[in-house]
Design an enzyme around this catalytic site. Sequence first.
Site, PDB file in Angstrom:
ATOM      1  N   GLU A 158     -37.878  17.400   2.963  1.00  0.00           N
ATOM      2  CA  GLU A 158     -39.083  16.564   3.000  1.00  0.00           C
ATOM      3  C   GLU A 158     -39.546  16.241   1.591  1.00  0.00           C
ATOM      4  OE1 GLU A 158     -41.420  18.577   1.475  1.00  0.00           O
ATOM      5  OE2 GLU A 158     -39.953  20.165   1.708  1.00  0.00           O
ATOM      6  N   GLU A 167     -37.256  19.493  -0.440  1.00  0.00           N
ATOM      7  CA  GLU A 167     -36.249  18.421  -0.447  1.00  0.00           C
ATOM      8  C   GLU A 167     -35.003  18.755   0.378  1.00  0.00           C
ATOM      9  OE1 GLU A 167     -35.188  17.435  -4.460  1.00  0.00           O
ATOM     10  OE2 GLU A 167     -37.274  17.194  -5.116  1.00  0.00           O
TER      11      GLU A 167
END
Length: 351
Positions: free
Chosen positions: A172, A315
Amino acid sequence: MLFETLKSIGELHKEPMDTVQRRLDSLSKPLGSLGRLEDIVRKLAGITGEIYPCVDKKAIVIMCSDNGVVEEGVSSCPKDVTSKVTRNFFRGITGINAFAKHTGSDIVVVDIGVDDDIDCEGLVKRKIRKGTWNIAKGPAMTRDEAIKAIEVGISVVGELAKKGVNLLGTGEMGIGNTTTSSAVSTVLTNSKAEDMVGRGAGLSDEALRKKISIVKKAIEVNSPDLNDPVDVLSKVGGFDIAGLAGCFIGASAYRIPILIDGFISATAALVAVRMEPKVQNFIFPSHGSAEPGSKKVLEALGFEPMLNLKMRVGEGTGAALAFHIFDCAVSVYRNMGTFEDAYIDKYMPQV
């Protein structure tokens, strides 16, 4: 789509798991001595139905979205970092770019709610709207928007399934999303905000206290229903969390093994499992995030992290790192010789 997908999720395939266990027990090693690597291969067989599971086509789905709660000063980073990092994924210079390159993985970047107009080649454009509302003042989104965001995740996984992806990671990008994740996980684990809220991108002690107060305020203002995960998500969550919850649901329906990254994606996994408990069978943990709420969320899911490196990059970096473990687990299962191959008697533990 959501409710039909939830209904389609099945159980693990028991017969392939038993067959895999018999082969594991026949390998020229002490019984069970490969520990959790054996658990991984057995669960992969249960998910895929394959006696020799394969994880050679990996992808990491990164959900990108802004969060209205940033206006409360809960992050040390300015809001526009969400947009900048989303663009940087396509420049190949972020942490997950380096991890994905090393593991031979694709990254799939989804704009599900960035407060900017991004036009990078390869970007999956599924924007619900430009960021959520401020959870300290009211709900983050409507219930319909929450369901729509979950369905984005389901559809993205469906597209990857058609391309033959056989191992998924979750990631994310969204400034303020440790605040929304803290709020969602505080409710779903019935915990105290103080036990779930961390420093995120590096808050000072004073800023951390403020962040805790904002999470408490968001829960008080919105009164999310513990027994309704969609209500919790819509009131104090984010589009990125909802999209990732959809990824876990979609992976379960399409029978693709999927890894949690850190705190945010673990929170999304918990939302998905609370919607349909069978989803838990298709999920694997990766690392133990340095965010304090991560441990409680993983415990609520019944998982122990594979790695503990005190990472909190996000991430999808932790999931990508764990891909190496899956490669090793599958390789040793496929390539290690049996007792018969090794011309030795089967290992018998001493009494």
